[in-house]
Write an enzyme that holds these catalytic residues in place. Structure first.
Site, PDB file in Angstrom:
ATOM      1  CD  GLU A 194      -4.611  -7.948   1.944  1.00 27.84           C
ATOM      2  OE1 GLU A 194      -5.465  -7.210   2.468  1.00 27.84           O
ATOM      3  OE2 GLU A 194      -3.398  -7.682   1.984  1.00 27.84           O
ATOM      4  CD  GLU A 209      -2.698  -1.321   2.517  1.00 29.70           C
ATOM      5  OE1 GLU A 209      -2.726  -0.368   3.308  1.00 29.70           O
ATOM      6  OE2 GLU A 209      -3.369  -2.350   2.689  1.00 29.70           O
TER       7      GLU A 209
HETATM    8  O1  G3I Z   1      -2.528  -7.882  18.972  1.00 27.80           O
HETATM    9  C1  G3I Z   1      -3.059  -6.668  19.514  1.00 27.80           C
HETATM   10  C2  G3I Z   1      -3.555  -6.918  20.918  1.00 27.80           C
HETATM   11  O2  G3I Z   1      -2.447  -7.236  21.742  1.00 27.80           O
HETATM   12  C3  G3I Z   1      -4.242  -5.655  21.441  1.00 27.80           C
HETATM   13  O3  G3I Z   1      -4.783  -5.911  22.716  1.00 27.80           O
HETATM   14  C4  G3I Z   1      -5.364  -5.267  20.463  1.00 27.80           C
HETATM   15  C5  G3I Z   1      -6.111  -4.021  20.894  1.00 27.80           C
HETATM   16  O4  G3I Z   1      -5.342  -2.877  20.548  1.00 27.80           O
HETATM   17  O5  G3I Z   1      -4.785  -4.994  19.171  1.00 27.80           O
HETATM   18  C6  G3I Z   1      -4.210  -6.198  18.648  1.00 27.80           C
HETATM   19  O6  G3I Z   1      -3.657  -5.889  17.386  1.00 27.80           O
HETATM   20  C7  G3I Z   1      -4.659  -5.752  16.387  1.00 27.80           C
HETATM   21  C8  G3I Z   1      -4.315  -6.725  15.262  1.00 27.80           C
HETATM   22  O7  G3I Z   1      -5.217  -6.553  14.153  1.00 27.80           O
HETATM   23  C9  G3I Z   1      -4.372  -8.193  15.719  1.00 27.80           C
HETATM   24  O8  G3I Z   1      -5.697  -8.485  16.073  1.00 27.80           O
HETATM   25  C10 G3I Z   1      -4.592  -4.321  15.873  1.00 27.80           C
HETATM   26  O9  G3I Z   1      -5.065  -3.455  16.877  1.00 27.80           O
HETATM   27  C11 G3I Z   1      -5.488  -4.194  14.639  1.00 27.80           C
HETATM   28  O10 G3I Z   1      -5.304  -2.915  14.043  1.00 27.80           O
HETATM   29  C12 G3I Z   1      -5.072  -5.244  13.611  1.00 27.80           C
HETATM   30  O11 G3I Z   1      -5.957  -5.116  12.500  1.00 27.80           O
HETATM   31  C13 G3I Z   1      -5.478  -5.755  11.320  1.00 27.80           C
HETATM   32  C14 G3I Z   1      -5.160  -4.686  10.264  1.00 27.80           C
HETATM   33  O12 G3I Z   1      -4.742  -5.325   9.056  1.00 27.80           O
HETATM   34  C15 G3I Z   1      -4.015  -3.788  10.711  1.00 27.80           C
HETATM   35  O13 G3I Z   1      -2.845  -4.548  10.847  1.00 27.80           O
HETATM   36  C16 G3I Z   1      -6.595  -6.661  10.795  1.00 27.80           C
HETATM   37  O14 G3I Z   1      -6.794  -7.741  11.719  1.00 27.80           O
HETATM   38  C17 G3I Z   1      -6.190  -7.236   9.454  1.00 27.80           C
HETATM   39  O15 G3I Z   1      -7.287  -7.968   8.874  1.00 27.80           O
HETATM   40  C18 G3I Z   1      -5.828  -6.097   8.492  1.00 27.80           C
HETATM   41  O16 G3I Z   1      -5.369  -6.675   7.299  1.00 27.80           O
HETATM   42  C19 G3I Z   1      -4.956  -5.716   6.319  1.00 27.80           C
HETATM   43  C20 G3I Z   1      -3.792  -6.311   5.554  1.00 27.80           C
HETATM   44  O17 G3I Z   1      -2.745  -6.616   6.467  1.00 27.80           O
HETATM   45  C21 G3I Z   1      -3.322  -5.342   4.472  1.00 27.80           C
HETATM   46  N1  G3I Z   1      -4.432  -5.006   3.568  1.00 27.80           N
HETATM   47  C22 G3I Z   1      -5.601  -4.446   4.266  1.00 27.80           C
HETATM   48  C23 G3I Z   1      -6.099  -5.428   5.305  1.00 27.80           C
HETATM   49  C24 G3I Z   1      -7.335  -4.879   6.000  1.00 27.80           C
HETATM   50  O18 G3I Z   1      -6.995  -3.676   6.679  1.00 27.80           O
END
Ligand code: G3I
Length: 337
Positions: free
Chosen positions: A239, A132
């Site tokens: 995805e 991205e």
């Molecule tokens: O692991 C932490 C946990 O320790 C904490 O308590 C919790 C609350 O803050 O957060 C947890 O991390 C979260 C993580 O997912 C694991 O669940 C992050 O906040 C959250 O932002 C993260 O969201 C992911 C997002 O990418 C950002 O990384 C989504 O699950 C995931 O589906 C999404 O996937 C992305 C691809 O990587 C790239 N393309 C877009 C796609 C959708 O945004």
């Protein structure tokens, strides 16, 4: 149907994969994964912050669990991702209380990529190297991330070069969303062409394919595949999901007439959309090297929290009881057509 799954119906086309977290690797979802898929992507475990939350401190447990599950079940793995404006740990951009220099940041990027890609050398068949980097704003080319602010566009070239040095056998992808929409497609195309012209070791482009009942059109999808493959790049849909809500970011509430129910009408429209995109995928099987769904089933999708907070979405081929939906039958019943 017997014990055949998507991977068997598509064995003459391309691997069919799924994005997983640790929670998916046990119980009934792990049974579905083994039956249906032959490629895995870690939804979060292999991003920069989860792997190297502090400089020099790597956390491998979650990533290794996913890798071990894949190896045990003969499933290929594509790595996600080595450089992204999200989930980069704060320390990466800091040098004391100053902002890090370009030289130091690139050294840290090289260390991260050497360590991570090196650990799985010969095991992963592909990596999303940069994710991205193109801005949503048509007035810009690259997204104004810290990576771009500190390094200019060099971070992209360097990320691919570091990854290629660390594992010359892995196929290296640039990954992005809305990459089939004509305007953004041409800005991504320009970036990819410049990388290819400079001899950067890039093998392909990942179209994330976070789609909806409205988008993409078949024409846009076909044109995008034609344009990117004309650069000599392979294509992966990395995805895939088809949201029942239109893609308007930052929506927080339901619109008049929208229900939370997955109605028969919505299911029929979603099945038709999946049928169309897989018809196109099969037609371009010579340039498509992977199709991966983002999340396993409607039991949990990242879309349950985004773009419409707390609104259930039903974007995948299996329902919350892991039963195939109409869309699943459309995706596999192509032989009779
Ligand atoms: O692991 C932490 C946990 O320790 C904490 O308590 C919790 C609350 O803050 O957060 C947890 O991390 C979260 C993580 O997912 C694991 O669940 C992050 O906040 C959250 O932002 C993260 O969201 C992911 C997002 O990418 C950002 O990384 C989504 O699950 C995931 O589906 C999404 O996937 C992305 C691809 O990587 C790239 N393309 C877009 C796609 C959708 O945004």
């Amino acid at each position: 149907l017997g014990n055949q799954g998507l991977k068997d119906f598509y064995s003459n086309y391309f691997p069919v994969g799924v994005a997983v977290g640790l929670r998916n690797l046990r119980g009934d979802e792990s049974v579905l994964i083994k039956k249906q898929f032959n490629s895995l992507t870690a939804e979060n475990a292999m991003k920069m912050a989860p792997l190297q939350p502090k400089e020099g401190e790597f956390y491998w447990k979650a990533a290794d669990s996913i890798v071990n599950f894949a190896i045990k079940n003969g499933i290929k793995i594509r790595g996600h991702n080595l450089c992204w404006h999200q989930q980069t740990p704060d320390w990466m951009f800091k040098d004391g209380d100053k902002q890090v220099s370009k030289e130091t940041l690139l050294k840290r990027l090289k260390t991260h990529i050497n360590t991570v890609v090196g650990r799985y050398k010969g095991i992963f068949y592909a990596w999303d190297v940069v994710n991205e980097a193109i801005d949503d704003n048509p007035a810009n080319s690259l997204r104004n991330s810290k990576w771009f602010e500190i390094c200019g566009e060099d971070f992209i070239t360097k990320a691919f070069e570091y990854a290629h040095e660390a594992d010359p056998g892995a196929k290296l992808y640039y990954n992005d969303y809305n990459s089939e929409l004509p305007e953004k497609r041409e800005r991504i195309y320009k970036l990819l062409k410049s990388l290819k012209d400079k001899g950067v070791p890039i093998d392909g482009v990942g179209l994330q394919a976070h789609w909806s009942l409205k988008s993409p059109t078949e024409a846009d999808l076909r044109t995008a595949i034609e344009r990117y493959s004309a650069l000599g790049l392979k294509i992966q849909f990395t995805e895939l999901d088809i949201s029942i809500y239109p893609w308007e970011k930052d929506r927080r509430a339901k619109r008049p007439g929208e229900s939370d129910q997955f109605t028969a009408d919505l299911e029929a429209r979603q099945a038709a959309k999946y049928a169309m995109v897989f018809n196109v995928f099969r037609a371009y099987k010579d340039v498509i090297t992977n199709v991966t769904f983002w999340n396993v089933s409607d039991r949990h999708s990242w879309l349950d929290e985004y773009p419409v907070m707390g609104r259930k979405n039903y974007p995948l081929l299996f329902d919350a009881n892991l039963q195939p939906k109409k869309a699943y039958w459309e995706v596999i019943n192509f032989k009779s057509k």
